[in-house]
Scaffold this motif. Sequence first.
Motif, PDB file in Angstrom:
ATOM      1  N   UNK A  74       0.838  -1.194   0.000  1.00  0.00           N
ATOM      2  CA  UNK A  74       0.000   0.000   0.000  1.00  0.00           C
ATOM      3  C   UNK A  74       0.878   1.252   0.000  1.00  0.00           C
ATOM      4  N   UNK A  75       0.288   2.356  -0.459  1.00  0.00           N
ATOM      5  CA  UNK A  75       0.940   3.655  -0.351  1.00  0.00           C
ATOM      6  C   UNK A  75       2.338   3.686  -0.913  1.00  0.00           C
ATOM      7  N   UNK A  76       3.269   4.152  -0.087  1.00  0.00           N
ATOM      8  CA  UNK A  76       4.650   4.323  -0.532  1.00  0.00           C
ATOM      9  C   UNK A  76       5.282   2.991  -0.959  1.00  0.00           C
ATOM     10  N   UNK A  77       4.971   1.922  -0.240  1.00  0.00           N
ATOM     11  CA  UNK A  77       5.544   0.620  -0.591  1.00  0.00           C
ATOM     12  C   UNK A  77       5.108   0.171  -1.981  1.00  0.00           C
ATOM     13  N   UNK A  78       3.827   0.388  -2.310  1.00  0.00           N
ATOM     14  CA  UNK A  78       3.329   0.028  -3.639  1.00  0.00           C
ATOM     15  C   UNK A  78       3.995   0.892  -4.696  1.00  0.00           C
ATOM     16  N   UNK A  79       4.122   2.156  -4.420  1.00  0.00           N
ATOM     17  CA  UNK A  79       4.782   3.080  -5.351  1.00  0.00           C
ATOM     18  C   UNK A  79       6.222   2.655  -5.624  1.00  0.00           C
ATOM     19  N   UNK A  80       6.928   2.271  -4.571  1.00  0.00           N
ATOM     20  CA  UNK A  80       8.325   1.843  -4.730  1.00  0.00           C
ATOM     21  C   UNK A  80       8.421   0.547  -5.521  1.00  0.00           C
ATOM     22  N   UNK A  81       7.512  -0.381  -5.256  1.00  0.00           N
ATOM     23  CA  UNK A  81       7.531  -1.640  -5.997  1.00  0.00           C
ATOM     24  C   UNK A  81       7.250  -1.394  -7.482  1.00  0.00           C
ATOM     25  N   UNK A  82       6.309  -0.513  -7.773  1.00  0.00           N
ATOM     26  CA  UNK A  82       5.967  -0.237  -9.166  1.00  0.00           C
ATOM     27  C   UNK A  82       7.098   0.475  -9.907  1.00  0.00           C
ATOM     28  N   UNK A  83       7.970   1.141  -9.176  1.00  0.00           N
ATOM     29  CA  UNK A  83       9.149   1.739  -9.819  1.00  0.00           C
ATOM     30  C   UNK A  83      10.027   0.667 -10.446  1.00  0.00           C
TER      31      UNK A  83
END
Length: 260
Positions: free
Chosen positions: A78-87
Amino acid sequence: MTKPELKPVIDVQHVSKIYDNGTSGLSDINLQVKPGEFVVIVGLSGAGKSTLMRSLNRLHQVTEGHVLIDGRSITEAKGRNLRQLRRDVAMIFQNFNLVKQSTVLRNVLAGRLGYYPTWQSSLGLFKEADKQRAYKALERVNLLDKVYQRVDQLSGGQQQRVAVARAFVQDPKIVLADEPTASLDPKTAHLVMNDLKSMNQELGKTVVANLHSVALAKEYATRIIGLRAGRIVYDESIQNVTDADLADIYNGDSSVGERQ
């Protein structure tokens, strides 16, 4: 001395996807992809190829199971963790997914959005180093002369190569390509596939692509996976793939066997 076994960069564990209307898109998919592989998924339209691809970066929420990216669950992030994974996961779409009224440069720089706060990226305040990344990526795909041109002034093949350049500047671990050559002529299709091959072999990116063309699959893949009715029915390294195997995937011959 034997080399240590590489951990999978993609680990799909018992994933199923049932749509709101009750249609089954995927059924108990188990799949591991090692770093540096060039995996091509083949199968008839409706076999679940795009559903699987979009589940890997959570554009689709799976109904059951888990998807791990480099050991971390993207299913639960979720949130920042999801954003980082999608990077770490770049996506190239069949329909290019570009902002047609914007310039080539702005579209390519979109690959860096995951590295900026929303306010900064929305104002187009990209670092000079990232602009240089974009120029280099456009040079790789032979579109540097189009850098300030609007995307809607380009041919379909050029637009797809802009999308490839966007993936280059994202600097992901994984590149997902969902039917990247479906709307392209054969010559341009090879140019795009060569760009993906360059990402794979020169930059060490793991590539997973859905393809309609069996010929392209045989030419570029290191491993071929066959899908039928939302299930994996074939999974072999390219050196073991035969024309008869590929025909069976499309013809629905049960002798191919389900290999998960």
